[in-house]
Write a protein that holds these residues in place. Structure first.
Motif, PDB file in Angstrom:
ATOM      1  N   ASP A   1       0.771  -1.078  -0.089  1.00 30.25           N
ATOM      2  CA  ASP A   1       0.130  -0.095  -0.031  1.00 30.25           C
ATOM      3  C   ASP A   1       0.637   1.109  -0.152  1.00 30.25           C
ATOM      4  O   ASP A   1       0.319   2.312  -0.560  1.00 30.25           O
ATOM      5  N   TRP A   2       2.130   1.236   0.627  1.00 28.42           N
ATOM      6  CA  TRP A   2       2.854   2.315   0.659  1.00 28.42           C
ATOM      7  C   TRP A   2       3.906   2.487  -0.433  1.00 28.42           C
ATOM      8  O   TRP A   2       5.048   3.094  -0.091  1.00 28.42           O
ATOM      9  N   ALA A   3       3.698   1.787  -1.537  1.00 22.13           N
ATOM     10  CA  ALA A   3       4.510   1.842  -3.005  1.00 22.13           C
ATOM     11  C   ALA A   3       4.650   3.319  -3.194  1.00 22.13           C
ATOM     12  O   ALA A   3       3.629   3.990  -3.379  1.00 22.13           O
ATOM     13  N   GLY A   4       6.060   3.610  -3.239  1.00 26.43           N
ATOM     14  CA  GLY A   4       6.166   4.946  -3.881  1.00 26.43           C
ATOM     15  C   GLY A   4       5.931   5.986  -3.033  1.00 26.43           C
ATOM     16  O   GLY A   4       6.141   7.289  -3.550  1.00 26.43           O
ATOM     17  N   ALA A   5       5.519   5.993  -1.914  1.00 29.63           N
ATOM     18  CA  ALA A   5       5.340   6.886  -0.916  1.00 29.63           C
ATOM     19  C   ALA A   5       6.563   7.931  -0.425  1.00 29.63           C
ATOM     20  O   ALA A   5       6.211   9.263  -0.610  1.00 29.63           O
ATOM     21  N   ALA A   6       7.527   7.272  -0.404  1.00 26.98           N
ATOM     22  CA  ALA A   6       8.789   8.550  -0.059  1.00 26.98           C
ATOM     23  C   ALA A   6       8.859   9.307  -1.289  1.00 26.98           C
ATOM     24  O   ALA A   6       9.127  10.592  -0.945  1.00 26.98           O
ATOM     25  N   TRP A   7       8.999   8.710  -2.390  1.00 27.21           N
ATOM     26  CA  TRP A   7       9.093   9.626  -3.568  1.00 27.21           C
ATOM     27  C   TRP A   7       8.203  10.547  -4.070  1.00 27.21           C
ATOM     28  O   TRP A   7       8.168  11.746  -4.214  1.00 27.21           O
ATOM     29  N   THR A   8       6.808   9.979  -3.744  1.00 29.06           N
ATOM     30  CA  THR A   8       5.666  11.005  -3.435  1.00 29.06           C
ATOM     31  C   THR A   8       5.562  12.210  -2.772  1.00 29.06           C
ATOM     32  O   THR A   8       5.448  13.370  -3.023  1.00 29.06           O
ATOM     33  N   PHE A   9       6.130  11.790  -1.518  1.00 30.14           N
ATOM     34  CA  PHE A   9       6.068  12.564  -0.173  1.00 30.14           C
ATOM     35  C   PHE A   9       7.273  13.822  -0.868  1.00 30.14           C
ATOM     36  O   PHE A   9       6.984  15.161  -0.799  1.00 30.14           O
ATOM     37  N   ALA A  10       8.469  13.308  -1.124  1.00 29.62           N
ATOM     38  CA  ALA A  10       9.535  14.156  -1.626  1.00 29.62           C
ATOM     39  C   ALA A  10       9.136  15.165  -2.674  1.00 29.62           C
ATOM     40  O   ALA A  10       9.395  16.168  -2.843  1.00 29.62           O
ATOM     41  N   ALA A  11       8.538  14.731  -3.638  1.00 30.86           N
ATOM     42  CA  ALA A  11       7.859  15.443  -4.985  1.00 30.86           C
ATOM     43  C   ALA A  11       7.101  16.527  -4.471  1.00 30.86           C
ATOM     44  O   ALA A  11       7.078  17.703  -4.905  1.00 30.86           O
ATOM     45  N   LEU A  12       6.243  16.064  -3.374  1.00 27.99           N
ATOM     46  CA  LEU A  12       4.967  17.176  -3.152  1.00 27.99           C
ATOM     47  C   LEU A  12       5.668  18.287  -2.218  1.00 27.99           C
ATOM     48  O   LEU A  12       5.389  19.383  -2.453  1.00 27.99           O
ATOM     49  N   VAL A  13       6.707  17.867  -1.552  1.00 23.15           N
ATOM     50  CA  VAL A  13       7.543  19.015  -0.631  1.00 23.15           C
ATOM     51  C   VAL A  13       8.177  19.962  -1.673  1.00 23.15           C
ATOM     52  O   VAL A  13       8.108  21.052  -1.498  1.00 23.15           O
ATOM     53  N   VAL A  14       8.650  19.289  -2.560  1.00 20.62           N
ATOM     54  CA  VAL A  14       9.331  20.527  -3.552  1.00 20.62           C
ATOM     55  C   VAL A  14       8.272  21.144  -4.294  1.00 20.62           C
ATOM     56  O   VAL A  14       8.549  22.553  -4.463  1.00 20.62           O
ATOM     57  N   VAL A  15       7.282  20.659  -4.908  1.00 21.01           N
ATOM     58  CA  VAL A  15       6.109  21.556  -5.847  1.00 21.01           C
ATOM     59  C   VAL A  15       5.503  22.244  -5.100  1.00 21.01           C
ATOM     60  O   VAL A  15       5.062  23.493  -5.288  1.00 21.01           O
ATOM     61  N   ALA A  16       4.910  21.915  -3.722  1.00 24.53           N
ATOM     62  CA  ALA A  16       4.314  22.747  -2.762  1.00 24.53           C
ATOM     63  C   ALA A  16       4.941  23.953  -2.251  1.00 24.53           C
ATOM     64  O   ALA A  16       4.582  25.020  -2.172  1.00 24.53           O
ATOM     65  N   ALA A  17       6.176  23.774  -2.092  1.00 17.42           N
ATOM     66  CA  ALA A  17       7.052  24.846  -1.567  1.00 17.42           C
ATOM     67  C   ALA A  17       7.414  25.762  -2.470  1.00 17.42           C
ATOM     68  O   ALA A  17       7.253  27.037  -2.485  1.00 17.42           O
TER      69      ALA A  17
END
Length: 392
Positions: free
Chosen positions: A121-137
């Protein structure tokens, strides 16, 4: 309290709120035939709707890994579309931004597929979180610069993105250090918490972007009005104003004549529209434009500048004389707006750029006058600010 909510219920609640709020914005976009920024934001809200529905499908069927892959990608791409909308609002190019968003989306998709056998269920979670940090910032920072930075309403949207960025940064750290099954992670960064945060942020984002879009629509109306009537009112369009300033500055430099560019700006128009309606806002702008025209120096050229501003160029025998003209414009605008009934009083700022201080470059003169007028909004000394350097 949050721990009492199960995943399916939370996902359903999130999907419902996001769907309703996003659909309202999408319908307004269609009805308004919106400009580029509004269309990009619409794609962002469409991405949010798809993300919530995909995660709902995953919550209902944990074996549906396709929903996790698609949900992660739409989450990143939708947030990226919001960033692009902010850049378009600030009239910035988006070539590099689009490449970054596409790259992050592709990386997220690949990482989710690769992680699926081990992470589930948590597949790709770390990469998704990191991408969201960059784009949202980056989206949050964009809200504090350019046209958005001059609209205080946009600061709320910037806060929404920065909250999202900080949350997912903390979530990423907790995910890597504690793991998704840790009770602390589930309490503070689990899917239920994310759902509640999403509901809060999406509602705020829809309200703020709707206000910003309404403000831009009104300004487009005013600019169109100015373009049709500039020969009568004497208020030139932004393009004509800049061309006139370039010509006058070149001639003045040749003759050694000092010029002053005076900018008069209004703030809090979005708040007036929200509190008193669009008619009140329109009336305030009309009264303000007439006041500027009436109190402008006799021998001056005036025109639209950026959003919510009117720039005037006139000769300046001395800095004190230019300041007196600026004070006349401020008092005239303030008194005229003060006579409006049932309307909150907009904030008036006046900035002055002198050729003897910043030189004869038209773009620099306008930029410095504009920045000085914005400083006048919050200046404790005076709403009239005379620039002392080319930095404003």
């Amino acid at each position: 309290m949050l721990s009492e909510l199960d995943l399916v219920t939370t996902a359903a609640m999130t999907a419902l709120v996001v769907f309703v709020a996003g659909t309202v914005f999408l319908l307004e976009t269609v009805l308004r035939r919106d400009e580029a920024a509004g269309r990009a934001w619409s794609l962002g809200f469409l991405g949010a709707i798809l993300t919530s529905l995909l995660y709902l499908a995953w919550a209902a069927d944990p074996t549906a890994l396709w929903a996790v892959v698609a949900g992660n990608v739409t989450f990143v791409a939708g947030t990226g579309a919001m960033w692009v909308g902010c850049r378009l609002y600030n009239e910035r190019r988006n070539g590099v931004a689009l490449v970054i968003i596409a790259a992050l989306s592709i990386i997220t998709a690949i990482a989710t597929v690769v992680d699926a056998p081990t992470r589930g269920d948590w597949a790709g979670a770390a990469w998704t979180f990191a991408a969201l940090v960059v784009v949202a910032a980056t989206a949050g920072v964009e809200c504090f610069r350019g046209s958005l930075g001059r609209a205080r309403t946009a600061w709320v949207l910037g806060a929404v993105f920065l909250v999202e960025s900080v949350f997912f940064l903390l979530r990423l750290v907790a995910f890597l250090l504690l793991g998704p099954d840790d009770p602390t992670f589930q309490t503070w960064f689990g899917s239920v918490v994310v759902g509640m945060l999403t509901i809060l942020l999406i509602v705020v984002a829809v309200i703020v972007t709707s206000v910003l879009r309404a403000g831009r629509a009104e300004l487009r109306h005013q600019r169109a009005l100015a373009g049709a009537e500039d020969a009568v009112t004497g208020i030139l369009t932004a393009g004509r104003m800049r061309a006139a300033l370039e010509s006058l500055a070149a001639r003045a430099m040749t003759r050694g004549t000092a010029l002053a560019v005076i900018e008069v700006r209004l703030d809090d128009l979005a708040h007036i529209a929200t509190a008193f309606g669009e008619e009140a806002r329109r009336e305030a702008i009309t009264v303000w434009r007439e006041a500027v025209r009436t109190h402008a120096p006799l021998f001056s050229v005036m025109g639209e500048d950026d959003e919510g501003g009117i720039a005037l160029v006139t000769t300046a025998s001395s800095p004190s004389a230019a300041r007196r003209e600026a004070m006349t414009l401020y008092r005239g605008s303030f008194d005229a707006l003060g006579q409006l009934s049932g309307v909150g009083l907009p904030v008036v700022g006046v900035g002055v750029a002198l050729t003897e201080v910043v030189g004869y470059d038209a773009d620099t003169l306008l930029r410095v006058a504009r920045a000085s007028a914005v400083n006048g909004f919050s200046s404790a000394d005076s709403a009239v600010v005379v620039a002392r350097s080319a930095e404003g």
